[in-house]
Design an enzyme around this catalytic site. Structure first.
Site, PDB file in Angstrom:
ATOM      1  N   GLY A  84      50.791  45.944  37.454  1.00 48.42           N
ATOM      2  CA  GLY A  84      50.492  46.697  36.234  1.00 48.42           C
ATOM      3  C   GLY A  84      50.168  48.147  36.506  1.00 48.42           C
ATOM      4  O   GLY A  84      50.110  48.961  35.583  1.00 48.42           O
ATOM      5  N   GLY A 118      47.399  51.703  33.789  1.00 49.73           N
ATOM      6  CA  GLY A 118      48.184  51.835  35.017  1.00 49.73           C
ATOM      7  C   GLY A 118      47.535  52.715  36.069  1.00 49.73           C
ATOM      8  O   GLY A 118      48.126  53.010  37.107  1.00 49.73           O
ATOM      9  N   ARG A 175      53.206  37.084  47.127  1.00 51.94           N
ATOM     10  CA  ARG A 175      51.936  36.407  46.863  1.00 51.94           C
ATOM     11  C   ARG A 175      52.197  34.941  46.513  1.00 51.94           C
ATOM     12  O   ARG A 175      53.320  34.593  46.122  1.00 51.94           O
ATOM     13  CB  ARG A 175      51.262  37.049  45.645  1.00 51.94           C
ATOM     14  CG  ARG A 175      51.071  38.530  45.758  1.00 51.94           C
ATOM     15  CD  ARG A 175      51.150  39.211  44.405  1.00 51.94           C
ATOM     16  NE  ARG A 175      51.254  40.663  44.558  1.00 51.94           N
ATOM     17  CZ  ARG A 175      50.232  41.501  44.485  1.00 51.94           C
ATOM     18  NH1 ARG A 175      49.050  41.061  44.177  1.00 51.94           N
ATOM     19  NH2 ARG A 175      50.399  42.783  44.697  1.00 51.94           N
ATOM     20  N   ASP A 244      47.115  35.444  42.769  1.00 52.55           N
ATOM     21  CA  ASP A 244      47.896  36.680  42.875  1.00 52.55           C
ATOM     22  C   ASP A 244      47.330  37.597  43.958  1.00 52.55           C
ATOM     23  O   ASP A 244      47.981  38.559  44.349  1.00 52.55           O
ATOM     24  CB  ASP A 244      47.940  37.420  41.527  1.00 52.55           C
ATOM     25  CG  ASP A 244      46.560  37.584  40.914  1.00 52.55           C
ATOM     26  OD1 ASP A 244      45.939  36.563  40.613  1.00 52.55           O
ATOM     27  OD2 ASP A 244      46.105  38.728  40.762  1.00 52.55           O
ATOM     28  N   ASN A 245      46.130  37.300  44.435  1.00 49.64           N
ATOM     29  CA  ASN A 245      45.565  38.092  45.523  1.00 49.64           C
ATOM     30  C   ASN A 245      45.648  37.344  46.851  1.00 49.64           C
ATOM     31  O   ASN A 245      44.855  37.592  47.761  1.00 49.64           O
ATOM     32  CB  ASN A 245      44.113  38.457  45.202  1.00 49.64           C
ATOM     33  CG  ASN A 245      44.016  39.504  44.094  1.00 49.64           C
ATOM     34  OD1 ASN A 245      44.979  40.226  43.834  1.00 49.64           O
ATOM     35  ND2 ASN A 245      42.883  39.580  43.445  1.00 49.64           N
ATOM     36  N   ASP A 254      43.587  43.659  48.238  1.00 48.08           N
ATOM     37  CA  ASP A 254      42.834  43.899  46.999  1.00 48.08           C
ATOM     38  C   ASP A 254      41.331  43.771  47.204  1.00 48.08           C
ATOM     39  O   ASP A 254      40.684  42.863  46.687  1.00 48.08           O
ATOM     40  CB  ASP A 254      43.308  42.948  45.885  1.00 48.08           C
ATOM     41  CG  ASP A 254      44.444  43.583  45.088  1.00 48.08           C
ATOM     42  OD1 ASP A 254      44.907  44.670  45.484  1.00 48.08           O
ATOM     43  OD2 ASP A 254      44.868  42.998  44.088  1.00 48.08           O
TER      44      ASP A 254
HETATM   45  P1  AMP Z   1      43.632  43.317  40.520  1.00 43.80           P
HETATM   46  O1  AMP Z   1      42.271  43.013  39.985  1.00 43.80           O
HETATM   47  O2  AMP Z   1      43.760  44.726  41.047  1.00 43.80           O
HETATM   48  O3  AMP Z   1      44.129  42.295  41.477  1.00 43.80           O
HETATM   49  O4  AMP Z   1      44.583  43.290  39.246  1.00 43.80           O
HETATM   50  C1  AMP Z   1      44.881  42.129  38.513  1.00 43.80           C
HETATM   51  C2  AMP Z   1      46.021  42.405  37.571  1.00 43.80           C
HETATM   52  O5  AMP Z   1      45.646  43.378  36.579  1.00 43.80           O
HETATM   53  C3  AMP Z   1      47.268  42.958  38.244  1.00 43.80           C
HETATM   54  O6  AMP Z   1      48.374  42.462  37.561  1.00 43.80           O
HETATM   55  C4  AMP Z   1      47.115  44.445  38.036  1.00 43.80           C
HETATM   56  O7  AMP Z   1      48.338  45.123  38.107  1.00 43.80           O
HETATM   57  C5  AMP Z   1      46.506  44.494  36.652  1.00 43.80           C
HETATM   58  N1  AMP Z   1      45.720  45.728  36.417  1.00 43.80           N
HETATM   59  C6  AMP Z   1      44.501  46.031  36.930  1.00 43.80           C
HETATM   60  N2  AMP Z   1      44.089  47.241  36.492  1.00 43.80           N
HETATM   61  C7  AMP Z   1      45.058  47.728  35.692  1.00 43.80           C
HETATM   62  C8  AMP Z   1      45.235  48.933  34.940  1.00 43.80           C
HETATM   63  N3  AMP Z   1      44.303  49.884  34.921  1.00 43.80           N
HETATM   64  N4  AMP Z   1      46.372  49.079  34.234  1.00 43.80           N
HETATM   65  C9  AMP Z   1      47.322  48.121  34.232  1.00 43.80           C
HETATM   66  N5  AMP Z   1      47.227  46.969  34.915  1.00 43.80           N
HETATM   67  C10 AMP Z   1      46.107  46.765  35.643  1.00 43.80           C
HETATM   68 MG    MG Z   2      45.563  41.939  42.669  1.00 47.07          MG
END
Ligand code: AMP
Ligand code: MG
Length: 478
Positions: A84, A118, A175, A244-245, A254
């Site tokens: 994302g 994003g 993943r 996913d992590n 992450d």
């Molecule tokens: P994470 O916690 O970084 O592993 O993110 C979990 C999911 O949320 C993943 O699909 C990321 O791409 C999405 N995500 C986290 N923060 C954002 C953001 N600010 N904008 C868009 N997607 C996000």
């Molecule tokens: Mg992640």
């Protein structure tokens, strides 16, 4: 622009449900604030590579860039996700022939942003840089951090924050959640294509073997069992062990709401979003086994002709996880107290040490550090009867080993870091970075690069910090 990058994008050979190639979102005033020269060298990057701030800002559309689709169980709930806020610049083939994914995090919205901006804030990107480099120096498989640029653009979190983009490097970004995505959004042919791709990248010796999918699953399970054992052995709590992590490669990734434990307690949780303690320290090995079961489910049709036979194979491999994990963990604990070969009774000895540490609220890292330095008077439980009994039993067991003290000390120094990223130092570095001062981050990185160096003067970095900072909470806030 340098030509030392050697980008390819073999991932794009997969069907287009696996990625998005949407437009890039340039930022106006990117400034390079962190750079990992040692990593740049291993990647074969020249001095000019560092100057190409536009690349690290995600300002250029390239033939090899894309964002990946994936799914995942987040805190036990299945969701369609995807990058994302990440953009793969491509797969760089280094001069040593190693293929690595080079990815931006915080580079703007994609098809998978689900309403998010994003973007990423500078604080969390500094944390990820610090923790991944600390992990690498500890010898624990991890993705790496190459660069951080600030974007010059404010982003809204809990209040306005400075935007930043992290460039990270991994042996791949496949993943467990990528397999879950293939199974949920695609057909069996997509799962096969993804598995073949993963085998080609991570386990090429299995290519062409009739039981390659079974062996591949076994390899992933082994890599993860060893990774989690390593985390436990340094007291690391990941905080968001969602599927996913979890990388197929066995590298960690992450490092958001994560932390190294200071006061030892198995139930320790740091993440502010983990209210039920799902990802508490002592749960991590079980959670990983659960995550791997989700991977196994996606591969069932590839394992055998009948569902029953496939389930038998998967169950056997998942049982192996427990054995591999326990062996790695208890052998590692034995090494931490100076025992080269783990024998009957040693697990009870290390268990009793952990019990003493828990009851006396001892610092995890500094307990093993004190044992390594022979500074047993510094142990909080040294004057208790059960503490004295443990020290006597430990010395007796070391005596049976019949090795010179130097050998014992050498082993302990290899397995007990003298210094870890202490939460108060990580927070101080992050707060300074938010004000535009990256000196504390650099100073901390210098110390964390040699975590097993007992001769180094890492004085203030050894202290767990003032007790009033507890309970420490890390935020996704990200
Ligand atoms: P994470 O916690 O970084 O592993 O993110 C979990 C999911 O949320 C993943 O699909 C990321 O791409 C999405 N995500 C986290 N923060 C954002 C953001 N600010 N904008 C868009 N997607 C996000
Ligand atoms: Mg992640």
């Amino acid at each position: 622009m340098t030509n030392s990058w050697n980008f390819e994008a073999t991932y794009l050979d997969l069907r287009d449900i696996f990625y998005d190639r949407g437009p890039v979102h340039p930022v106006d005033k990117p400034v390079l604030v962190l750079w990992n020269e040692a990593l740049a060298e291993t990647l074969g990057l020249d001095a000019e590579a560092r100057q190409d701030v536009a690349l690290f800002a995600g300002n250029r559309q390239t033939d090899t860039s894309f964002s990946q689709a994936y799914a995942g169980h987040q805190f036990g709930h299945f969701t369609m996700l995807g990058d994302g806020r990440a953009l793969m610049l491509g797969e760089h083939v280094a001069p040593n022939g190693k293929r690595v994914d080079v990815q931006l995090k915080g580079s703007g919205p994609t098809e998978y942003s689900r309403g998010g901006d994003g973007r990423a804030a500078v604080g969390p990107m500094v944390r990820e840089f610090l923790i991944s480099e600390a992990m690498h120096a500890l010898g624990i498989p991890t993705n790496r951090a190459l660069a951080v640029v600030t974007t010059g653009e404010p982003i809204m979190r809990q209040g306005p924050k400075h935007g930043a983009i992290l460039t990270r490097v991994a042996s791949s970004h496949l993943r467990v959640g990528t397999f879950q995505y293939a199974a949920a959004a695609g057909s069996i042919d997509d799962v096969i294509a993804l598995a073949d791709y993963a085998i080609h990248r991570h386990d090429p010796d299995l290519e062409g073997k009739p039981d390659r999918y079974e062996q591949f699953l076994g390899r992933v399970i082994t890599r993860q069992a060893k990774l989690i054992a390593e985390w436990q052995l340094v007291g690391f709590i990941h905080g968001v062990m969602n599927t996913d992590n979890t990388f197929i490669s066995g590298e960690g990734l992450d490092y958001g709401p994560c932390a190294f434990m200071d006061t030892y307690h198995p139930n320790t949780v740091f993440s502010s979003i983990d209210r039920e303690g799902r990802y508490a320290y002592a749960n991590q090995p079980y959670i990983e086994s659960w995550n791997l079961a989700r991977l196994a489910e996606t591969l069932l049709p590839l394992l055998a002709d009948t569902q029953e036979a496939a389930v038998d194979i998967a169950n056997k491999l998942l049982n192996d996880y427990t054995e591999t994990y326990k062996d790695a963990y208890f052998t590692g604990l034995a090494h931490k107290i100076g025992l080269y070969v783990r024998k009957d009774g040693d697990d009870a000895l290390t268990d009793e040490l952990l019990r003493l540490m828990m009851e006396s609220e001892a610092d995890f890292t500094n307990t093993f550090r004190a044992l390594t330095l022979g500074d047993t008077d510094a142990l909080v439980f040294a004057k208790q009867d059960d503490g004295k009994a443990w020290l006597a039993a430990w010395r007796k067991r070391l005596g049976e080993q019949g090795l010179p003290d130097e050998d014992v000390t050498r082993l302990m120094r290899q397995h007990n870091p003298a210094v870890i990223p202490r939460n108060h130092h990580v927070e101080a570095a992050i707060q300074a970075a938010e004000r535009g001062d990256f000196d504390p981050t650099h100073a901390l990185l210098d110390v964390l690069r040699n975590p097993y160096d007992y001769e180094a003067d890492c004085g203030r970095y050894v202290s767990p910090g003032p007790p009033r900072t507890y309970p420490y909470q890390t935020f996704c806030g990200t």
